[in-house]
Scaffold this motif. Structure first.
Motif, PDB file in Angstrom:
ATOM      1  N   GLU A 141      32.853 -79.077 -66.580  1.00 41.68           N
ATOM      2  CA  GLU A 141      33.465 -79.652 -65.372  1.00 41.68           C
ATOM      3  C   GLU A 141      34.810 -80.218 -65.772  1.00 41.68           C
ATOM      4  OE1 GLU A 141      32.363 -83.124 -62.183  1.00 41.68           O
ATOM      5  OE2 GLU A 141      30.863 -81.547 -62.529  1.00 41.68           O
ATOM      6  N   ILE A 142      35.878 -79.610 -65.269  1.00 39.75           N
ATOM      7  CA  ILE A 142      37.232 -80.001 -65.633  1.00 39.75           C
ATOM      8  C   ILE A 142      38.147 -79.711 -64.455  1.00 39.75           C
ATOM      9  CG2 ILE A 142      37.692 -77.744 -66.695  1.00 39.75           C
ATOM     10  CD1 ILE A 142      39.545 -79.138 -68.674  1.00 39.75           C
ATOM     11  N   SER A 143      39.136 -80.563 -64.252  1.00 39.42           N
ATOM     12  CA  SER A 143      40.070 -80.315 -63.163  1.00 39.42           C
ATOM     13  C   SER A 143      40.915 -79.085 -63.480  1.00 39.42           C
ATOM     14  CB  SER A 143      40.977 -81.525 -62.943  1.00 39.42           C
ATOM     15  OG  SER A 143      41.959 -81.618 -63.954  1.00 39.42           O
ATOM     16  N   ARG A 144      41.253 -78.374 -62.454  1.00 42.80           N
ATOM     17  CA  ARG A 144      42.066 -77.168 -62.629  1.00 42.80           C
ATOM     18  C   ARG A 144      43.404 -77.501 -63.285  1.00 42.80           C
ATOM     19  NH1 ARG A 144      42.472 -74.620 -57.132  1.00 42.80           N
ATOM     20  NH2 ARG A 144      43.943 -76.309 -56.793  1.00 42.80           N
ATOM     21  N   ASP A 145      44.017 -78.603 -62.882  1.00 37.36           N
ATOM     22  CA  ASP A 145      45.306 -78.999 -63.452  1.00 37.36           C
ATOM     23  C   ASP A 145      45.187 -79.284 -64.948  1.00 37.36           C
ATOM     24  OD1 ASP A 145      46.444 -78.750 -60.964  1.00 37.36           O
ATOM     25  OD2 ASP A 145      46.434 -80.901 -60.523  1.00 37.36           O
ATOM     26  N   GLU A 146      44.110 -79.958 -65.337  1.00 33.40           N
ATOM     27  CA  GLU A 146      43.898 -80.254 -66.756  1.00 33.40           C
ATOM     28  C   GLU A 146      43.695 -78.974 -67.556  1.00 33.40           C
ATOM     29  OE1 GLU A 146      43.073 -82.034 -70.474  1.00 33.40           O
ATOM     30  OE2 GLU A 146      44.145 -82.763 -68.706  1.00 33.40           O
ATOM     31  N   LEU A 147      42.961 -78.032 -66.987  1.00 30.09           N
ATOM     32  CA  LEU A 147      42.713 -76.761 -67.670  1.00 30.09           C
ATOM     33  C   LEU A 147      44.018 -75.995 -67.873  1.00 30.09           C
ATOM     34  CD1 LEU A 147      40.675 -74.751 -68.836  1.00 30.09           C
ATOM     35  CD2 LEU A 147      40.385 -73.820 -66.529  1.00 30.09           C
ATOM     36  N   VAL A 148      44.849 -75.961 -66.853  1.00 25.02           N
ATOM     37  CA  VAL A 148      46.144 -75.282 -66.967  1.00 25.02           C
ATOM     38  C   VAL A 148      46.985 -75.923 -68.058  1.00 25.02           C
ATOM     39  CG1 VAL A 148      48.344 -74.872 -65.786  1.00 25.02           C
ATOM     40  CG2 VAL A 148      46.192 -74.399 -64.605  1.00 25.02           C
ATOM     41  N   GLN A 149      46.980 -77.252 -68.116  1.00 29.17           N
ATOM     42  CA  GLN A 149      47.755 -77.955 -69.141  1.00 29.17           C
ATOM     43  C   GLN A 149      47.226 -77.651 -70.534  1.00 29.17           C
ATOM     44  OE1 GLN A 149      50.668 -79.701 -68.870  1.00 29.17           O
ATOM     45  NE2 GLN A 149      50.521 -79.493 -71.092  1.00 29.17           N
ATOM     46  N   ARG A 150      45.904 -77.608 -70.686  1.00 34.31           N
ATOM     47  CA  ARG A 150      45.321 -77.283 -71.989  1.00 34.31           C
ATOM     48  C   ARG A 150      45.712 -75.872 -72.426  1.00 34.31           C
ATOM     49  NH1 ARG A 150      39.069 -79.460 -72.585  1.00 34.31           N
ATOM     50  NH2 ARG A 150      39.391 -81.569 -71.757  1.00 34.31           N
ATOM     51  N   LEU A 151      45.724 -74.951 -71.482  1.00 36.18           N
ATOM     52  CA  LEU A 151      46.082 -73.569 -71.825  1.00 36.18           C
ATOM     53  C   LEU A 151      47.544 -73.492 -72.255  1.00 36.18           C
ATOM     54  CD1 LEU A 151      45.245 -70.596 -72.002  1.00 36.18           C
ATOM     55  CD2 LEU A 151      45.906 -70.349 -69.601  1.00 36.18           C
ATOM     56  N   ALA A 152      48.412 -74.173 -71.547  1.00 34.09           N
ATOM     57  CA  ALA A 152      49.830 -74.180 -71.913  1.00 34.09           C
ATOM     58  C   ALA A 152      50.037 -74.765 -73.303  1.00 34.09           C
ATOM     59  CB  ALA A 152      50.634 -74.959 -70.875  1.00 34.09           C
ATOM     60  N   THR A 153      49.292 -75.826 -73.612  1.00 34.96           N
ATOM     61  CA  THR A 153      49.400 -76.450 -74.931  1.00 34.96           C
ATOM     62  C   THR A 153      48.871 -75.534 -76.020  1.00 34.96           C
ATOM     63  OG1 THR A 153      49.175 -78.662 -73.964  1.00 34.96           O
ATOM     64  CG2 THR A 153      48.707 -78.441 -76.313  1.00 34.96           C
ATOM     65  N   ALA A 154      47.736 -74.871 -75.757  1.00 33.08           N
ATOM     66  CA  ALA A 154      47.108 -74.006 -76.767  1.00 33.08           C
ATOM     67  C   ALA A 154      47.951 -72.783 -77.076  1.00 33.08           C
ATOM     68  CB  ALA A 154      45.722 -73.585 -76.298  1.00 33.08           C
ATOM     69  N   THR A 155      48.586 -72.210 -76.063  1.00 32.95           N
ATOM     70  CA  THR A 155      49.351 -70.977 -76.262  1.00 32.95           C
ATOM     71  C   THR A 155      50.819 -71.229 -76.554  1.00 32.95           C
ATOM     72  OG1 THR A 155      49.820 -70.776 -73.880  1.00 32.95           O
ATOM     73  CG2 THR A 155      47.817 -69.692 -74.722  1.00 32.95           C
ATOM     74  N   GLY A 156      51.327 -72.376 -76.121  1.00 33.66           N
ATOM     75  CA  GLY A 156      52.750 -72.630 -76.258  1.00 33.66           C
ATOM     76  C   GLY A 156      53.589 -71.752 -75.363  1.00 33.66           C
ATOM     77  N   ALA A 157      52.984 -71.242 -74.304  1.00 30.66           N
ATOM     78  CA  ALA A 157      53.672 -70.304 -73.421  1.00 30.66           C
ATOM     79  C   ALA A 157      53.569 -70.760 -71.963  1.00 30.66           C
ATOM     80  CB  ALA A 157      53.076 -68.910 -73.573  1.00 30.66           C
ATOM     81  N   ARG A 158      54.339 -70.130 -71.104  1.00 32.85           N
ATOM     82  CA  ARG A 158      54.303 -70.431 -69.681  1.00 32.85           C
ATOM     83  C   ARG A 158      52.991 -69.941 -69.080  1.00 32.85           C
ATOM     84  NH1 ARG A 158      55.548 -68.011 -64.723  1.00 32.85           N
ATOM     85  NH2 ARG A 158      55.864 -66.014 -65.773  1.00 32.85           N
ATOM     86  N   VAL A 159      52.378 -70.766 -68.254  1.00 27.55           N
ATOM     87  CA  VAL A 159      51.124 -70.422 -67.599  1.00 27.55           C
ATOM     88  C   VAL A 159      51.384 -70.234 -66.110  1.00 27.55           C
ATOM     89  CG1 VAL A 159      48.813 -71.253 -67.004  1.00 27.55           C
ATOM     90  CG2 VAL A 159      49.726 -71.625 -69.301  1.00 27.55           C
ATOM     91  N   HIS A 160      50.802 -69.177 -65.549  1.00 26.77           N
ATOM     92  CA  HIS A 160      50.978 -68.885 -64.124  1.00 26.77           C
ATOM     93  C   HIS A 160      49.624 -68.994 -63.439  1.00 26.77           C
ATOM     94  CE1 HIS A 160      53.200 -67.353 -60.697  1.00 26.77           C
ATOM     95  NE2 HIS A 160      52.209 -66.506 -60.461  1.00 26.77           N
ATOM     96  N   LEU A 161      49.544 -69.807 -62.389  1.00 29.21           N
ATOM     97  CA  LEU A 161      48.282 -70.107 -61.727  1.00 29.21           C
ATOM     98  C   LEU A 161      48.233 -69.562 -60.315  1.00 29.21           C
ATOM     99  CD1 LEU A 161      45.592 -71.746 -61.285  1.00 29.21           C
ATOM    100  CD2 LEU A 161      47.061 -73.673 -60.606  1.00 29.21           C
ATOM    101  N   CYS A 162      47.125 -68.922 -59.986  1.00 30.58           N
ATOM    102  CA  CYS A 162      46.775 -68.639 -58.594  1.00 30.58           C
ATOM    103  C   CYS A 162      45.630 -69.583 -58.244  1.00 30.58           C
ATOM    104  CB  CYS A 162      46.330 -67.193 -58.410  1.00 30.58           C
ATOM    105  SG  CYS A 162      45.586 -66.889 -56.774  1.00 30.58           S
ATOM    106  N   PRO A 163      45.895 -70.633 -57.457  1.00 30.98           N
ATOM    107  CA  PRO A 163      44.865 -71.627 -57.153  1.00 30.98           C
ATOM    108  C   PRO A 163      43.962 -71.184 -56.008  1.00 30.98           C
ATOM    109  CG  PRO A 163      46.927 -72.280 -56.144  1.00 30.98           C
ATOM    110  CD  PRO A 163      47.201 -70.984 -56.872  1.00 30.98           C
TER     111      PRO A 163
END
Length: 251
Positions: A141-163
């Protein structure tokens, strides 16, 4: 270490002979070196001419990649194809490639390692590709915004979201690379948030329509994890040093 011995270990660990793949993947040892030895490894995503030049400059005698030398199919050995092979041969650089077998590995694979980089432990799979169970399934259970931020941090790349799905993610599926076209199949598997690398334009609009979050982390950026984990495994088991050569495509 003897190159054939290392190749034998990798082929077994990755189940190269058991996992079907695309015809141009040609998993396993793609190019030998004259010495038949491995003293240093360079890991990279793609076996391109710039990457091979960087591997040679780093003093490697084995290049381990996710996308091998033959993705574009049968070609004449002219131009950049000739340069790539000549550069590797002249420098004594062997090339080992592992595509779907590396994606699917339960501990060294792109999906599993990315899941752990996000702070999760996969609880199973949710897809079947070419007859093999794959995809890292996460129940949390994790907020979508937090998950997007974690992915950006892990990859070091731009993340694109379809909410397109819930603001709180509970069933997350990870399939790195270019799996965006599988969004409908992923939704049928009960996943509410799908993390992948890239996909076709229509995958965004379809995700909205069927009510699933679709998060693109970049094809390249989501597939740096497996070759690093595999090379670290080799160093841990056999003591062969390695380094990662970064040559991003931005895609």
């Amino acid at each position: 270490m003897n190159l054939p011995d290392l190749v034998s270990h990798l082929d077994t660990e990755l189940r190269i002979a058991e996992i079907p793949d695309y015809s141009n993947a040609l998993n396993g040892l793609q190019l030998e070196n004259r010495s038949g030895k491995v003293t240093k490894i360079v890991a990279a995503v793609d076996a391109t001419l710039p990457v091979i030049k960087k591997a040679v400059a780093a003093g490697a005698d084995l290049l381990v990649v996710h996308h091998g030398m033959f993705w574009t199919g049968l070609q004449t050995w002219t131009g950049p194809v000739f340069q790539k092979i000549q550069t590797a041969l002249d420098a004594g650089l062997a090339v080992y490639s592992c595509h779907l077998p590396l994606d699917f590995h339960p501990t060294l694979g792109n999906d599993a390692v990315l899941a752990r980089a996000l702070g999760f432990e996969p609880c199973g799979t949710f897809m079947k590709t070419k007859g093999t169970e794959n995809g890292a399934k996460i129940e949390t259970e994790i907020s979508r915004d937090e998950l997007v931020q974690r992915l950006a941090t892990a990859t070091g790349a731009r993340v694109h979201l379809c909410p397109g799905g819930p603001a709180t993610c509970r069933k997350i599926g990870i399939m790195t690379g270019g799996a965006g076209s599988e969004v409908a199949t992923v939704a049928k598997a009960g996943i509410d948030t799908f993390i992948t690398g890239e996909g076709p334009h229509w995958s965004y609009t379809l995700a909205e329509e069927i009510g699933i979050n679709l998060i693109y982390g970049g094809h390249y950026a989501t597939e740096t994890f497996g070759v690093k984990a595999l090379s670290a495994h080799i160093e841990s088991k056999f003591g062969i040093p390695w380094e990662f050569v970064d040559h991003p495509t931005g895609l």
